[in-house]
Design a protein around this motif. Structure first.
Motif, PDB file in Angstrom:
ATOM      1  N   GLN A  15     -18.113  30.449  17.399  1.00  0.00           N
ATOM      2  CA  GLN A  15     -19.179  31.268  16.827  1.00  0.00           C
ATOM      3  C   GLN A  15     -18.611  32.487  16.084  1.00  0.00           C
ATOM      4  OE1 GLN A  15     -22.136  33.114  19.321  1.00  0.00           O
ATOM      5  NE2 GLN A  15     -23.769  32.355  18.020  1.00  0.00           N
ATOM      6  N   SER A  19     -19.306  33.387  12.238  1.00  0.00           N
ATOM      7  CA  SER A  19     -19.924  34.650  11.849  1.00  0.00           C
ATOM      8  C   SER A  19     -19.104  35.359  10.774  1.00  0.00           C
ATOM      9  CB  SER A  19     -20.130  35.550  13.074  1.00  0.00           C
ATOM     10  OG  SER A  19     -18.907  36.091  13.525  1.00  0.00           O
ATOM     11  N   ALA A  84     -10.065  42.277  20.556  1.00  0.00           N
ATOM     12  CA  ALA A  84     -11.199  42.579  21.432  1.00  0.00           C
ATOM     13  C   ALA A  84     -10.818  43.638  22.443  1.00  0.00           C
ATOM     14  CB  ALA A  84     -11.633  41.324  22.165  1.00  0.00           C
ATOM     15  N   LYS A 105     -13.151  44.723  18.155  1.00  0.00           N
ATOM     16  CA  LYS A 105     -14.328  43.861  18.222  1.00  0.00           C
ATOM     17  C   LYS A 105     -15.303  44.464  19.218  1.00  0.00           C
ATOM     18  CE  LYS A 105     -13.121  39.188  18.307  1.00  0.00           C
ATOM     19  NZ  LYS A 105     -12.909  37.950  19.080  1.00  0.00           N
ATOM     20  N   PRO A 106     -16.536  44.671  19.043  1.00  0.00           N
ATOM     21  CA  PRO A 106     -17.211  44.562  17.742  1.00  0.00           C
ATOM     22  C   PRO A 106     -17.008  45.857  16.983  1.00  0.00           C
ATOM     23  CG  PRO A 106     -18.776  45.048  19.478  1.00  0.00           C
ATOM     24  CD  PRO A 106     -17.436  45.028  20.121  1.00  0.00           C
ATOM     25  N   TYR A 107     -16.807  45.748  15.685  1.00  0.00           N
ATOM     26  CA  TYR A 107     -16.463  46.931  14.892  1.00  0.00           C
ATOM     27  C   TYR A 107     -17.693  47.532  14.230  1.00  0.00           C
ATOM     28  CZ  TYR A 107     -16.489  42.756  12.213  1.00  0.00           C
ATOM     29  OH  TYR A 107     -16.848  41.561  11.724  1.00  0.00           O
TER      30      TYR A 107
ATOM     31  N   GLY B 206     -11.658  42.243  31.178  1.00  0.00           N
ATOM     32  CA  GLY B 206     -11.987  40.872  30.800  1.00  0.00           C
ATOM     33  C   GLY B 206     -13.464  40.714  30.491  1.00  0.00           C
ATOM     34  N   HIS B 209     -14.260  42.123  27.179  1.00  0.00           N
ATOM     35  CA  HIS B 209     -13.813  41.200  26.135  1.00  0.00           C
ATOM     36  C   HIS B 209     -14.809  40.063  25.964  1.00  0.00           C
ATOM     37  CE1 HIS B 209     -11.632  37.446  25.009  1.00  0.00           C
ATOM     38  NE2 HIS B 209     -11.355  38.208  23.992  1.00  0.00           N
ATOM     39  N   ASN B 212     -17.861  41.306  24.243  1.00  0.00           N
ATOM     40  CA  ASN B 212     -17.624  41.655  22.845  1.00  0.00           C
ATOM     41  C   ASN B 212     -17.683  40.448  21.928  1.00  0.00           C
ATOM     42  OD1 ASN B 212     -17.451  44.358  23.009  1.00  0.00           O
ATOM     43  ND2 ASN B 212     -15.250  44.427  23.289  1.00  0.00           N
ATOM     44  N   GLN B 213     -17.343  39.301  22.483  1.00  0.00           N
ATOM     45  CA  GLN B 213     -17.320  38.081  21.679  1.00  0.00           C
ATOM     46  C   GLN B 213     -18.682  37.823  21.016  1.00  0.00           C
ATOM     47  OE1 GLN B 213     -14.150  37.104  21.997  1.00  0.00           O
ATOM     48  NE2 GLN B 213     -14.334  35.617  20.366  1.00  0.00           N
ATOM     49  N   LEU B 215     -21.166  39.895  20.776  1.00  0.00           N
ATOM     50  CA  LEU B 215     -21.595  41.079  20.019  1.00  0.00           C
ATOM     51  C   LEU B 215     -20.949  41.078  18.628  1.00  0.00           C
ATOM     52  CD1 LEU B 215     -21.478  43.872  22.762  1.00  0.00           C
ATOM     53  CD2 LEU B 215     -23.450  42.630  21.856  1.00  0.00           C
ATOM     54  N   TYR B 216     -19.701  40.673  18.591  1.00  0.00           N
ATOM     55  CA  TYR B 216     -18.960  40.585  17.336  1.00  0.00           C
ATOM     56  C   TYR B 216     -19.662  39.610  16.390  1.00  0.00           C
ATOM     57  CZ  TYR B 216     -14.832  38.992  14.588  1.00  0.00           C
ATOM     58  OH  TYR B 216     -13.942  38.624  13.615  1.00  0.00           O
ATOM     59  N   SER B 217     -20.048  38.442  16.935  1.00  0.00           N
ATOM     60  CA  SER B 217     -20.751  37.460  16.115  1.00  0.00           C
ATOM     61  C   SER B 217     -22.072  38.022  15.618  1.00  0.00           C
ATOM     62  CB  SER B 217     -21.028  36.187  16.917  1.00  0.00           C
ATOM     63  OG  SER B 217     -19.820  35.630  17.353  1.00  0.00           O
ATOM     64  N   VAL B 219     -22.962  41.149  15.102  1.00  0.00           N
ATOM     65  CA  VAL B 219     -22.744  42.143  14.039  1.00  0.00           C
ATOM     66  C   VAL B 219     -22.446  41.433  12.722  1.00  0.00           C
ATOM     67  CG1 VAL B 219     -21.173  43.948  13.237  1.00  0.00           C
ATOM     68  CG2 VAL B 219     -21.947  43.949  15.603  1.00  0.00           C
ATOM     69  N   ASN B 220     -21.578  40.430  12.749  1.00  0.00           N
ATOM     70  CA  ASN B 220     -21.220  39.730  11.508  1.00  0.00           C
ATOM     71  C   ASN B 220     -22.411  39.018  10.877  1.00  0.00           C
ATOM     72  OD1 ASN B 220     -18.550  40.487  11.524  1.00  0.00           O
ATOM     73  ND2 ASN B 220     -17.877  38.687  12.691  1.00  0.00           N
ATOM     74  N   PHE B 221     -23.141  38.261  11.705  1.00  0.00           N
ATOM     75  CA  PHE B 221     -24.284  37.516  11.160  1.00  0.00           C
ATOM     76  C   PHE B 221     -25.348  38.470  10.632  1.00  0.00           C
ATOM     77  CE2 PHE B 221     -22.879  33.829  13.876  1.00  0.00           C
ATOM     78  CZ  PHE B 221     -22.693  32.947  12.820  1.00  0.00           C
ATOM     79  N   ALA B 250     -26.179  33.978  20.083  1.00  0.00           N
ATOM     80  CA  ALA B 250     -25.144  34.907  20.557  1.00  0.00           C
ATOM     81  C   ALA B 250     -25.734  35.921  21.531  1.00  0.00           C
ATOM     82  CB  ALA B 250     -24.490  35.613  19.372  1.00  0.00           C
ATOM     83  N   ARG B 253     -26.164  34.394  24.793  1.00  0.00           N
ATOM     84  CA  ARG B 253     -24.888  34.293  25.508  1.00  0.00           C
ATOM     85  C   ARG B 253     -24.538  35.607  26.191  1.00  0.00           C
ATOM     86  NH1 ARG B 253     -20.253  32.825  21.722  1.00  0.00           N
ATOM     87  NH2 ARG B 253     -18.937  33.774  23.312  1.00  0.00           N
ATOM     88  N   SER B 290     -11.960  34.877  30.562  1.00  0.00           N
ATOM     89  CA  SER B 290     -11.208  35.749  29.672  1.00  0.00           C
ATOM     90  C   SER B 290      -9.886  36.148  30.311  1.00  0.00           C
ATOM     91  CB  SER B 290     -12.030  36.972  29.295  1.00  0.00           C
ATOM     92  OG  SER B 290     -12.380  37.683  30.453  1.00  0.00           O
TER      93      SER B 290
END
Lengths: 210, 429
Positions: A15, A19, A84, A105-107, B206, B209, B212-213, B215-217, B219-221, B250, B253, B290
């Motif tokens: 994912q 993204s 991360a 991450k997340p930035y 962990g 981390h 964040n996975q 959350l990162y997605s 933010v990008n989407f 996401a 998740r 993680s």
């Protein structure tokens, strides 16, 4: 020759990968994604323009090892490292080794887009510089061995007389070879010639053919 | 004043008395509480003695006196008036003598009020109940028709009083044992909870981390959607819809990660439930995924039979797994270990489910004196040595056992067993 830059995305997490690709596409650019550093290294064709966005922690080669491997293979693709975890000494080293950015991450929203733009600008500059070097090397390659010797002494600032003495030829001969050097190297003056040679020496010895 | 009426209690034959005592003994064997046992005793005492009414007093630790725990054949008013006897009352003093007293109710050396006098009781027997040589109550029986407790009945009443003492003794012991067990269980649970919280503290990096996975997605989407919407030209709606769906996935998740943590952090309410062993193991693996990645370990779950159901406290068993997995990952994070693999296998042995966690680490130190399952014993620098000790208490509280052995790959395999769910509970749960 491919001119449109591609953003190569390396992340083992599906994912996350999707993204980043979405973000790249929304910026009007193309993206290609890879689930591992190895997969990227296998499929990357030398010379394709763009930049690389890689996660740090991945099974197999991690992001920092990928950076080392790129340098070992002399692939100059600008690199953006995503981590991360809080910045560690290893990510600091990544920046020192020339990564465009190390992003947590997340930035913040604009960071990645910004970093991608910077990376592409850097890639374009790097490419034009490489192109320039290639041209210069081609020009150097067109010189005869005796013209080449004259060139080397010219850029060291020696006057014609000294060059003639060193090479044990007449001053007239040196003058005619000088003309040939100026014209083949497409440099109007000794100063211009020195600059051209400096560019050529940036990453390669001037004796290496283009 | 004693009347001149002759005793009219019907004389029971010896055989009948034996039968009553035998029936009482059988009934008491099955009784698990005093509330259940005392009425049986009282009924037998009345039946055997031919008296019409009576009651059983027991020691009340809170009030320090005696209180009437069971009564039969007496008026409500009378029962109410004699329900409690303070420690300094004449009645308690009489019982404290420890010897049976037979007498004529109106002549008893206790002050009587109007209600008590009008109950019309005549012959009375007061039989102290003994437990460990201490007076813990009394069995009282009385008659309205006869003036004297027949001497034939006295022996059997004393026998029944002794039986009651025995029951009180047994039930006290059982209650004390249950109490101790409850306390143990409660302490074990608290300890497990505290240890879980401390484990979570160690897992914070962990967990961050893992969170964040998604959350990162997101933010990008979200940023991608924003870019497309503000580009000016008509947006590609299908693409946008796809991206917003990804955002929802996401976020879901992230939510799952949080609720899994909350379940793990919660003080377990400890009803043991039937649960799929495979599911519990899978979730545990996820919890430390993680960390596996951080230590460069691969993990595989190989259930012998994926549908095995166990009857356990889910959170506590996850705790055991998390402990074992983290130990394995850390053990293998050693420059000398080239292949880092944890394999979880399950099976059924002798009516128990067995779980094994095998690593490819350097193995346990060869020190035969090292008792890794004891508290405060650790082979890890900075380790507290609590993980395995807690795991032992959890597994043993479930009726299973846990042990470790060297495996063929040079690493260590930990095994533990758990009770299988009963088939009949499987459907009801």
């Amino acid at each position: 020759m491919e001119t449109e830059p591609t953003i190569f995305v390396v992340d083992d997490e599906e994912q996350s990968r999707a993204s980043v690709c979405a973000l790249v596409q929304s910026m009007g650019m193309q993206a290609e994604s890879f689930s591992s550093a190895e997969q990227f290294l296998c499929s990357y064709r030398e010379g394709r323009p763009g930049c690389l966005v890689t996660d740090v922690r991945m099974p197999g080669l991690n992001g920092l090892e990928l950076q080392e491997e790129l340098q070992r293979r002399d692939i100059g693709l600008p690199l953006i490292v995503i981590t991360a975890y809080a910045r560690t000494s290893s990510t600091v080293r990544a920046v020192q080794r020339g990564a465009v950015a190390v992003l947590d991450k997340p930035y913040e929203n604009d960071d990645l887009a910004e970093a991608i733009r910077t990376a592409l600008t850097r890639d374009a500059a790097r490419r034009s510089e490489q192109e320039q070097q290639r041209q210069i090397h081609r020009r150097i390659g067109s010189l005869t061995p005796s013209e080449r010797k004259v060139l080397d002494l010219m850029v060291r600032g020696l006057p014609n007389k000294s060059i003639a003495k060193r090479l044990n030829v007449s001053v007239r001969t040196v003058e005619s070879r000088r003309h040939a050097v100026f014209s083949k190297m497409q440099a109007p003056s000794v100063v211009a010639l020195m600059r051209v040679m400096m560019i050529a020496e940036l990453d390669a010895s001037p004796h290496r053919g283009a | 004043m004693k009347s001149t009426l002759p005793p009219t209690a019907p004389a029971l034959d010896a055989f009948e008395c034996l039968r009553i005592q035998r029936d009482l003994a059988i009934a008491l064997g099955a009784a698990t509480t005093l509330d259940e046992a005392l009425p049986l005793c009282l009924k037998a005492a009345l039946l055997a003695s031919g008296m019409e009414g009576g009651g059983i007093y027991v020691h009340d630790p809170a009030a320090q006196g005696l209180h009437l725990a069971s009564a039969q054949g007496l008026s409500d008013g009378f029962v109410q008036s004699v329900a409690t006897c303070p420690v300094d009352s004449a009645f308690v003093a009489m019982v404290a003598g420890g010897r049976p007293v037979y007498g004529f109710f109106p002549d008893m050396p206790v002050p009587l009020d109007e209600v008590q006098r009008s109950e019309g009781l005549r012959a009375i027997a007061v039989l102290p109940l003994l437990h460990d040589g201490m007076v813990v109550g009394s069995l009282n029986v009385a008659s309205r028709t006869c003036d004297e407790v027949p001497s034939a009945a006295r022996g059997i009443l004393e026998g029944i009083a002794a039986q009651i003492g025995g029951v009180i003794s047994r039930l006290h012991a059982e209650a004390a044992r249950r109490d101790a067990e409850d306390k143990m269980h409660h302490m074990q649970e608290q300890l497990a909870h505290v240890s879980r919280l401390s484990t979570m503290g160690e897992m914070v990096a962990g967990i961050a981390h893992e969170l964040n996975q998604p959350l990162y997605s997101i933010v990008n989407f979200a940023k991608a959607c924003g870019n497309v919407l503000s580009a000016g030209n008509p947006p590609d709606l299908d693409r946008l819809r796809g991206w917003t769906e990804e955002i929802a996935v996401a976020a879901g998740r992230a939510g799952e990660i949080v609720s899994r943590l909350r379940r793990f952090a919660r003080r377990s309410e400890s009803p043991r439930r039937t649960a799929s062993l495979h599911e519990i193991l899978g979730e545990s693996v996820q919890m430390v995924a993680s960390e596996a990645k951080r230590h460069g370990s691969a993990v595989s779950l190989e259930p012998g039979n994926p549908s095995v159901a166990v009857c356990v406290d889910r959170t506590q068993i996850q705790q055991v797994l998390v402990n074992l997995l983290r130990n394995a990952y850390e053990a293998m994070d050693d420059g000398r270990v080239t292949r880092r693999q944890v394999t979880i296998r399950t099976g059924c042995v002798d009516g128990m489910a067995e779980v094994s966690v095998a690593d490819t680490g350097p193995g346990l130190p060869a020190d035969p004196g090292l008792r890794i399952f004891d508290a405060f014993v650790t082979t890890k620098p900075g380790g507290l040595g609590m993980g395995l000790a807690i795991s032992v208490t959890i597994v043993e509280a479930h009726g299973g056992r846990i042990w470790a052995e060297a495996n063929g790959e040079g690493g260590t395999t930990f095994h533990f067993t758990l009770p299988l769910a009963k088939k009949d509970r499987e459907n009801g749960d």
